[in-house]
Write a protein that holds these residues in place. Structure first.
Motif, mmCIF file in Angstrom:
data_model
loop_
_atom_site.group_PDB
_atom_site.id
_atom_site.type_symbol
_atom_site.label_atom_id
_atom_site.label_comp_id
_atom_site.label_asym_id
_atom_site.label_seq_id
_atom_site.Cartn_x
_atom_site.Cartn_y
_atom_site.Cartn_z
ATOM 1 N N PRO A 80 0.822 -1.210 0.000
ATOM 2 C CA PRO A 80 0.000 0.000 0.000
ATOM 3 C C PRO A 80 0.857 1.262 0.000
ATOM 4 O O PRO A 80 1.933 1.298 0.586
ATOM 5 C CB PRO A 80 -0.818 -0.123 1.290
ATOM 6 N N TRP A 82 0.470 5.753 0.206
ATOM 7 C CA TRP A 82 0.058 6.740 1.201
ATOM 8 C C TRP A 82 -1.441 6.615 1.490
ATOM 9 O O TRP A 82 -2.248 6.890 0.634
ATOM 10 C CB TRP A 82 0.385 8.139 0.675
ATOM 11 N N PHE A 83 -1.788 6.212 2.681
ATOM 12 C CA PHE A 83 -3.185 5.980 3.067
ATOM 13 C C PHE A 83 -3.920 5.211 1.972
ATOM 14 O O PHE A 83 -5.035 5.541 1.592
ATOM 15 C CB PHE A 83 -3.907 7.289 3.369
ATOM 16 N N SER A 84 -3.264 4.199 1.464
ATOM 17 C CA SER A 84 -3.787 3.486 0.320
ATOM 18 C C SER A 84 -4.106 2.048 0.697
ATOM 19 O O SER A 84 -4.029 1.670 1.855
ATOM 20 C CB SER A 84 -2.760 3.561 -0.811
ATOM 21 N N GLN A 85 -4.437 1.268 -0.308
ATOM 22 C CA GLN A 85 -4.929 -0.075 -0.065
ATOM 23 C C GLN A 85 -3.936 -1.137 -0.497
ATOM 24 O O GLN A 85 -3.044 -0.884 -1.293
ATOM 25 C CB GLN A 85 -6.243 -0.292 -0.814
#
Lengths: 219, 319
Positions: A80, A82-85
């Motif tokens: 993932p 940055w603030f990702s999945q």
């Protein structure tokens, strides 16, 4: 004069000097890694986690892995941002193809998940690991059993033919082949006849990775 | 680990300050936004997995005394949501904790809650922000907002769909993004509306999903207000009516968008597949460190976000 065993128990942290939880890391894994859990890993030249090459003793070991390699087809696939999945595909195994949708994935229910990273216990001086004692140049029983005299000594690590790793008594040239220092021997692996301070062949020994061999914290 | 000690906060040790301005107390955080955009669900597993199946095309003529034709359902791809853990902690010396005359240090949980709310918003909104890239894909394997979503029914599906050829950019695909990204405008909204008026299922038969909510960055608020609020055709001095009003669209400013030009439209929540899974609701805890008496305060949560399918969404990345 081979090692006594052809497969060894996975290495892993058993104690810390501070009493804290062993420091763990998650770093993107190099593609094509099929290593087993409980073996030394290192950062590749491109910055991805791979199986320790077995020869680099100076700043060569990042830690002992907590999980097998995921055999990713792309370096770090699924990590993932940055603030990702996680993903895609978020699973180690996919199969077949989807009708009219080539980019889509079939994921068998229960297929192991992956986030593209390998989790390992970092090789730091605070963490005490445990691994089986063996001797790649051994010939008699005594060569394979640790003794009190081994505590405090520096040894190396060798991979056996099955991909597991062991503490190798034959690698004892400090600065050339050694990566660890023995701190103790698992008391459960003492001989059963009650003879004190005597351990079985291939007993589990406890060790710290030498600062000079620590890839991320040593020096 | 870092520790807050008295030497770093000497102002808190003596009475006399009139007002201490604290981010987490004196400024108001924005109201929750992601739950207005996403279907929020709970989970009790390491991950959740969705799969799509296509059904059948239209009936076929059966000439007299000839056998009927048979068909199959189509198994589509999978979408897996792997939950990630987010957390943050603060460690404060017992001396600072006790000597703080203003109770500022004791407000750490309030500040951590603020961090948690931001994180939830950002994790969710990045499905929109990154939805133009392969960081966010749906069951069809392509980015959430894509001008060419491959249909399970393939080229036959876009052939079956009445008039679909007027709005698609490639045979066998369906768009929820313009072929060339466009700014928010009445023309662009008409394009999105057309895409959804011609919308088909995976086998080419028309389905109905109405786009309802335009999601915009703050920079587009005034344009959105003009387009949706003008009685005449926006941006012209003609006497034409504002035809977009009849689409019953509303807009919402998202304060977690990273682009100033990207904008999106989504349907009512029951018609789209944007999901947030809360595996573990935010949980705060604290403990003393036995050796030092230091106070450790921590907030963690587990969540994931994503889109199982592109249906009910439309987006344009600027330009």
């Amino acid at each position: 004069m081979p090692a006594n065993l052809t497969v060894h128990t996975p290495m892993g942290a058993v104690q810390t000097i501070s009493g804290n939880t062993p420091l763990t890391a998650a770093m993107p894994e190099l593609a094509g890694q099929t290593f087993l859990l409980g073996i030394p890993v290192q950062l590749s030249t491109t910055g991805f986690i791979q199986r320790w090459d077995g020869t680099t003793v100076a700043a060569g070991i990042a830690g002992i892995t907590l999980q097998p390699g995921s055999n990713l087809n792309i370096n770090g696939r699924g990590t993932p941002g940055w603030f990702s999945q996680v993903g895609p595909p978020a699973a180690i195994q996919t199969y077949g193809a989807v009708v009219n949708q080539p980019p889509a994935y079939n994921i068998a229910v229960g297929a192991p998940p992956t986030d593209g990273r390998n989790y390992f216990e970092r090789a730091v001086s605070d963490t005490i690991f445990e691994g089986q004692f063996d001797n790649s140049a051994g010939s008699v029983a005594a060569d394979y059993a640790p003794t009190l005299l081994d505590i405090g000594k520096e040894y190396g690590i060798t991979f056996d033919a099955n991909g597991t790793a062991y503490v190798d008594k034959a690698k004892a040239v400090s600065g050339t082949s050694t990566v660890l220092k023995i701190t103790g021997i698992n008391p459960v692996d003492a001989v059963q006849d009650g003879t004190p301070n005597t351990w079985i062949m291939n007993a589990r020994v406890r060790f710290v990775v030498l600062p000079s061999a620590q890839q991320l914290y040593g020096g | 680990m870092p520790t807050q000690v008295r030497g770093a906060f000497p102002k808190l040790l003596a009475a006399g300050l009139n007002h201490i301005y604290l981010d987490a107390v004196d400024t108001e955080q924005r109201a929750e936004e992601f739950s207005k955009l996403f279907n929020v669900e709970t989970s009790e597993s390491a991950y959740e997995q969705d799969a799509k199946f296509g059904t059948f095309g239209p009936l076929q003529e059966k000439p007299e005394n000839t056998p009927v034709a048979y068909t199959n359902m189509v198994q589509g791809g999978d979408k897996r949501y792997v939950h990630l853990t987010y957390g943050l902690a603060v460690r404060t010396s017992r001396e600072l904790y006790d000597d703080d005359k203003y109770g500022i240090i004791k407000k750490a949980p309030i500040a951590l809650a603020r961090s948690e709310r931001y994180t939830k918003e950002m994790v969710a909104m990045n499905i929109f922000n990154q939805g133009f890239t392969n960081n966010v894909t749906t069951v069809d394997g392509v980015s959430l907002f894509n001008a060419q979503h491959p249909l399970l029914g393939g080229a036959e599906a876009t052939n079956i769909g009445p008039g679909v050829g007027n709005v698609i950019y490639a045979v066998g695909t369906y768009p929820n993004r313009p072929a060339v990204d466009v700014d928010l405008s009445i023309t662009a909204l008409q394009l999105a509306t057309n895409h959804y008026e011609r919308l088909i299922d995976s086998q080419g038969m028309p389905i109905t999903i109405r786009l309802r909510l335009i999601v915009i960055p703050p920079e587009l608020k005034f344009i959105a207000r003009e387009i949706l609020g003008s009685s005449g055709k926006p941006g012209t001095d003609w006497n034409d009516i504002n035809s977009i009003i009849g689409e019953d669209l509303a807009f919402m400013v998202s304060h977690y968008t990273t682009s100033q030009g990207a904008w999106w439209i989504i349907s009512d929540k029951q018609y789209h597949y944007l999901k947030v899974y809360m595996r573990q609701a935010p949980k705060s805890s604290y403990d003393d460190d036995f050796d030092t008496d230091a106070i450790k305060q921590k907030t963690t949560m587990r969540m994931s976000a994503g889109a199982t399918d592109w249906l009910g969404t439309w987006g344009s990345n600027g330009p």
